[in-house]
Design a protein around this motif. Structure first.
Motif, mmCIF file in Angstrom:
data_model
loop_
_atom_site.group_PDB
_atom_site.id
_atom_site.type_symbol
_atom_site.label_atom_id
_atom_site.label_comp_id
_atom_site.label_asym_id
_atom_site.label_seq_id
_atom_site.Cartn_x
_atom_site.Cartn_y
_atom_site.Cartn_z
ATOM 1 N N VAL A 19 0.841 -1.204 0.000
ATOM 2 C CA VAL A 19 0.000 0.000 0.000
ATOM 3 C C VAL A 19 0.875 1.253 0.000
ATOM 4 C CG1 VAL A 19 -1.640 1.331 1.383
ATOM 5 C CG2 VAL A 19 -1.998 -1.107 1.034
ATOM 6 N N GLY A 20 1.948 1.244 0.755
ATOM 7 C CA GLY A 20 2.856 2.385 0.767
ATOM 8 C C GLY A 20 3.476 2.613 -0.593
ATOM 9 N N CYS A 21 3.880 1.546 -1.250
ATOM 10 C CA CYS A 21 4.463 1.637 -2.590
ATOM 11 C C CYS A 21 3.433 2.161 -3.590
ATOM 12 C CB CYS A 21 4.978 0.266 -3.018
ATOM 13 S SG CYS A 21 5.789 0.270 -4.627
ATOM 14 N N LEU A 22 2.231 1.621 -3.547
ATOM 15 C CA LEU A 22 1.179 2.086 -4.460
ATOM 16 C C LEU A 22 0.867 3.562 -4.236
ATOM 17 C CD1 LEU A 22 -1.304 -0.919 -4.434
ATOM 18 C CD2 LEU A 22 0.073 -0.112 -6.343
ATOM 19 N N ASN A 23 0.874 3.988 -2.992
ATOM 20 C CA ASN A 23 0.611 5.386 -2.676
ATOM 21 C C ASN A 23 1.639 6.292 -3.345
ATOM 22 O OD1 ASN A 23 -0.518 7.660 -1.389
ATOM 23 N ND2 ASN A 23 0.893 7.447 0.320
ATOM 24 N N VAL A 29 2.754 9.503 -10.441
ATOM 25 C CA VAL A 29 2.158 9.512 -11.778
ATOM 26 C C VAL A 29 1.143 10.642 -11.897
ATOM 27 C CG1 VAL A 29 0.716 8.204 -13.401
ATOM 28 C CG2 VAL A 29 2.594 7.071 -12.200
ATOM 29 N N ALA A 30 0.344 10.842 -10.857
ATOM 30 C CA ALA A 30 -0.645 11.923 -10.887
ATOM 31 C C ALA A 30 0.041 13.278 -11.022
ATOM 32 C CB ALA A 30 -1.502 11.883 -9.628
ATOM 33 N N LYS A 31 1.147 13.468 -10.311
ATOM 34 C CA LYS A 31 1.878 14.727 -10.395
ATOM 35 C C LYS A 31 2.429 14.939 -11.805
ATOM 36 C CE LYS A 31 5.548 17.312 -8.098
ATOM 37 N NZ LYS A 31 6.588 17.263 -7.064
ATOM 38 N N GLU A 32 2.963 13.876 -12.415
ATOM 39 C CA GLU A 32 3.496 13.973 -13.772
ATOM 40 C C GLU A 32 2.394 14.281 -14.784
ATOM 41 O OE1 GLU A 32 5.591 10.353 -14.559
ATOM 42 O OE2 GLU A 32 7.251 10.866 -13.206
ATOM 43 N N LYS A 33 1.190 13.781 -14.541
ATOM 44 C CA LYS A 33 0.066 14.004 -15.453
ATOM 45 C C LYS A 33 -0.691 15.291 -15.143
ATOM 46 C CE LYS A 33 0.214 10.032 -17.710
ATOM 47 N NZ LYS A 33 0.308 9.911 -19.141
ATOM 48 N N GLY A 34 -0.340 15.949 -14.045
ATOM 49 C CA GLY A 34 -1.015 17.188 -13.667
ATOM 50 C C GLY A 34 -2.361 16.983 -12.999
#
Length: 58
Positions: A19-23, A29-34
């Motif tokens: 779960v920590g890794c997925l977080n 990825v969300a930050k890279e995609k904006g």
């Protein structure tokens, strides 16, 4: 030597690590995609009560 078996078992440790890794991956990825990923509400402001904990004796 003894104990009351209150600690986490090996599967719980692996799941916590996953779960920590997925977080981290999701936020990266969300930050890279904006995309903004909202933080969860603090426990005191949640509308549903916390799950009950119980212990079983064997």
């Amino acid at each position: 030597m003894g104990g009351d078996d209150a600690g986490a078992n090996p599967v719980e440790f692996v799941l916590a690590a996953l779960v920590g890794c997925l977080n981290v991956v999701i936020h990266t990825v969300a930050k890279e995609k904006g995309v903004e990923v909202p933080s969860p509400a603090p426990p005191s402001s949640r509308s549903s009560p916390a799950p009950e904990t119980h212990s079983s004796t064997i």
